[in-house]
Design a protein around this motif. Structure first.
Motif, short mmCIF file in Angstrom:
data_model
loop_
_atom_site.label_atom_id
_atom_site.label_comp_id
_atom_site.label_asym_id
_atom_site.label_seq_id
_atom_site.Cartn_x
_atom_site.Cartn_y
_atom_site.Cartn_z
N GLU A 1 0.82 -1.22 0.00
CA GLU A 1 0.00 0.00 0.00
C GLU A 1 0.85 1.26 0.00
O GLU A 1 0.51 2.26 0.64
CB GLU A 1 -0.98 0.00 1.18
N TRP A 2 1.96 1.25 -0.72
CA TRP A 2 2.77 2.45 -0.96
C TRP A 2 2.29 3.10 -2.26
O TRP A 2 1.84 2.42 -3.18
CB TRP A 2 4.24 2.11 -1.07
N GLY B 1 8.56 -6.85 -4.87
CA GLY B 1 7.11 -6.96 -4.82
C GLY B 1 6.44 -5.76 -4.18
O GLY B 1 7.05 -4.98 -3.45
N ASN B 2 5.16 -5.61 -4.49
CA ASN B 2 4.30 -4.62 -3.85
C ASN B 2 2.94 -5.27 -3.63
O ASN B 2 2.45 -6.00 -4.50
CB ASN B 2 4.14 -3.38 -4.74
N GLN B 3 2.35 -5.03 -2.47
CA GLN B 3 1.05 -5.63 -2.17
C GLN B 3 -0.02 -4.55 -2.07
O GLN B 3 -0.15 -3.88 -1.06
CB GLN B 3 1.10 -6.42 -0.86
N GLN C 1 3.25 -7.63 -8.40
CA GLN C 1 2.14 -7.34 -7.49
C GLN C 1 1.66 -8.60 -6.78
O GLN C 1 1.52 -9.66 -7.40
CB GLN C 1 0.96 -6.73 -8.25
N LEU C 2 1.42 -8.45 -5.47
CA LEU C 2 0.79 -9.50 -4.67
C LEU C 2 -0.57 -8.95 -4.27
O LEU C 2 -0.72 -8.25 -3.28
CB LEU C 2 1.62 -9.82 -3.43
N LEU D 1 0.86 -8.53 -14.67
CA LEU D 1 1.79 -7.93 -13.73
C LEU D 1 1.53 -8.38 -12.30
O LEU D 1 2.29 -8.08 -11.38
CB LEU D 1 1.74 -6.40 -13.82
N VAL D 2 0.43 -9.11 -12.10
CA VAL D 2 0.13 -9.70 -10.80
C VAL D 2 0.83 -11.05 -10.70
O VAL D 2 0.63 -11.92 -11.54
CB VAL D 2 -1.40 -9.88 -10.62
N GLY D 3 1.65 -11.20 -9.66
CA GLY D 3 2.32 -12.48 -9.47
C GLY D 3 1.45 -13.48 -8.75
O GLY D 3 1.43 -14.66 -9.08
N THR D 4 0.72 -13.00 -7.75
CA THR D 4 -0.13 -13.87 -6.94
C THR D 4 -1.29 -13.09 -6.37
O THR D 4 -1.19 -11.86 -6.21
CB THR D 4 0.70 -14.52 -5.80
N VAL D 5 -2.38 -13.77 -6.07
CA VAL D 5 -3.51 -13.19 -5.36
C VAL D 5 -3.54 -13.84 -3.98
O VAL D 5 -3.69 -15.05 -3.86
CB VAL D 5 -4.85 -13.47 -6.08
#
Length: 335
Positions: free
Chosen positions: A148-149, A170-172, A197-198, A273-277
């Motif tokens: 959440e940056w 990563g960024n979540q 992205q996570l 661009l999403v690596g995982t949910v």
């Protein structure tokens, strides 16, 4: 289960990850973790401050017996973790104290992916990355992620990460059919920097899984299990018109041979661009259901139907990614 590299790094994660924020103390918590392992989930996400470390301890119990090198263990630092005797934030002191507490509770000698859970306005960013650099050199942290940056904050962090040889990979963000706030600024900035992205909160606390169609809380729902905190988080989403818009997604999902939850998770995974949910569960059956979203491709007609149904309830304003300057003083149990 399908797998993806996280950003431009060599870290491979399962398309569906498991998180235990609101579900670590439920009756079937350990069974859910074991079901995730059985389904091929490799990314397990928790945080030091969640229930004063109890979430990390719960995850450790569930993972007992799992092969350590086959999982990506993720935890994070930011909020104070006890009754006020720890500082919180991202100072060198806080990062070191929190990390070592996490290692102890999780029963491991390293964290695969270490999250900076919010931006800290009270600590120089370089101080944080020097501390992380030391932990990386010691082998206690392998990769680092933000959470959440804003795009600007991530862009400030990236050159410091490179300077101090911290693998920021990563960024979540919160990211779902309803919450597309990261799409205009955060995700493009991350793409340029090789940061994956996570995605989190992708079921909108269960609303996009069709759990609250009548505005009530089923006895076995995550909201019921999470108590007052979970109800406070979901209350703004229980808007009658929004629930009316969401309900027809059940038919869209059925047409695709999916459940509503699988449709919502698959929608997020359409973004390469999403690596995982990262998603939690209160019962093993939900874990298995969520895993079924991996590898699903949604056609353009389906994506168009989703956009049409949700209409103006989709949030896109990038200003909604924001950490108030005094945010670390807030008890995470009150969020």
């Amino acid at each position: 289960m399908r797998y993806r590299n996280l950003g431009a790094s060599g870290l491979v994660v399962s398309e569906i990850g498991y998180g235990n924020w609101l579900t670590h103390d439920t009756e079937h918590a350990a069974d859910c973790v074991r079901a995730a392992v059985d389904e091929g989930v490799t990314l397990f996400n928790t945080a030091a401050a969640w229930d004063r470390g109890a979430a990390e301890e719960s995850l450790a119990r569930g993972l007992k017996g799992a092969h350590r090198d086959s999982i990506v263990l993720s935890t994070g630092v930011y909020w104070p973790e006890d009754d006020g005797t720890t500082q919180g934030g991202l100072s060198r002191k806080s990062v070191f104290a929190s990390l070592h507490g996490s290692l102890r509770r999780l029963g491991t000698d390293h964290i695969d992916l270490y999250h900076l859970l919010r931006y800290d306005y009270q600590t120089p960013l370089e101080e944080t990355f020097v501390a992380l650099s030391d932990l990386v050199r010691q082998g206690k942290v392998h990769y680092v992620a933000t959470s959440e940056w804003t795009a600007e904050q991530i862009q400030q962090a990236a050159p410091l990460a490179e300077k101090h040889r911290v693998p920021l990979v990563g960024n979540q963000p919160q990211y779902s059919m309803l919450w597309r706030v990261p799409e205009s600024q955060v995700i493009p900035a991350c793409e340029r920097l090789g940061i994956g992205q996570l995605a989190a909160v992708s079921l909108a606390q269960g609303v996009l899984a069709g759990r609250y169609a009548d505005g009530n809380f089923p006895a076995d729902s995550r909201v019921a299990a999470g108590g007052d905190l979970a109800r406070a988080l979901i209350w703004p989403l229980l808007h009658e018109e929004l629930l009316t818009r969401v309900e027809p997604l059940r038919g869209v999902a059925r047409h695709c041979g999916l459940t509503m939850a699988q449709l919502a998770l698959a929608w997020v995974l359409q973004n390469p661009l999403v690596g995982t949910v990262v998603v939690g569960a209160t019962r093993p059956e939900q874990v298995r259901e969520n895993a079924g979203a991996s590898g699903v491709t949604l056609d353009l007609d389906t994506l168009g139907q989703i956009d049409q149904l949700l209409g103006t309830f989709v949030q896109t304003d990038p200003r909604l990614t924001f950490t108030p300057p005094q945010y670390r003083d807030i008890d995470p149990a009150a969020l």
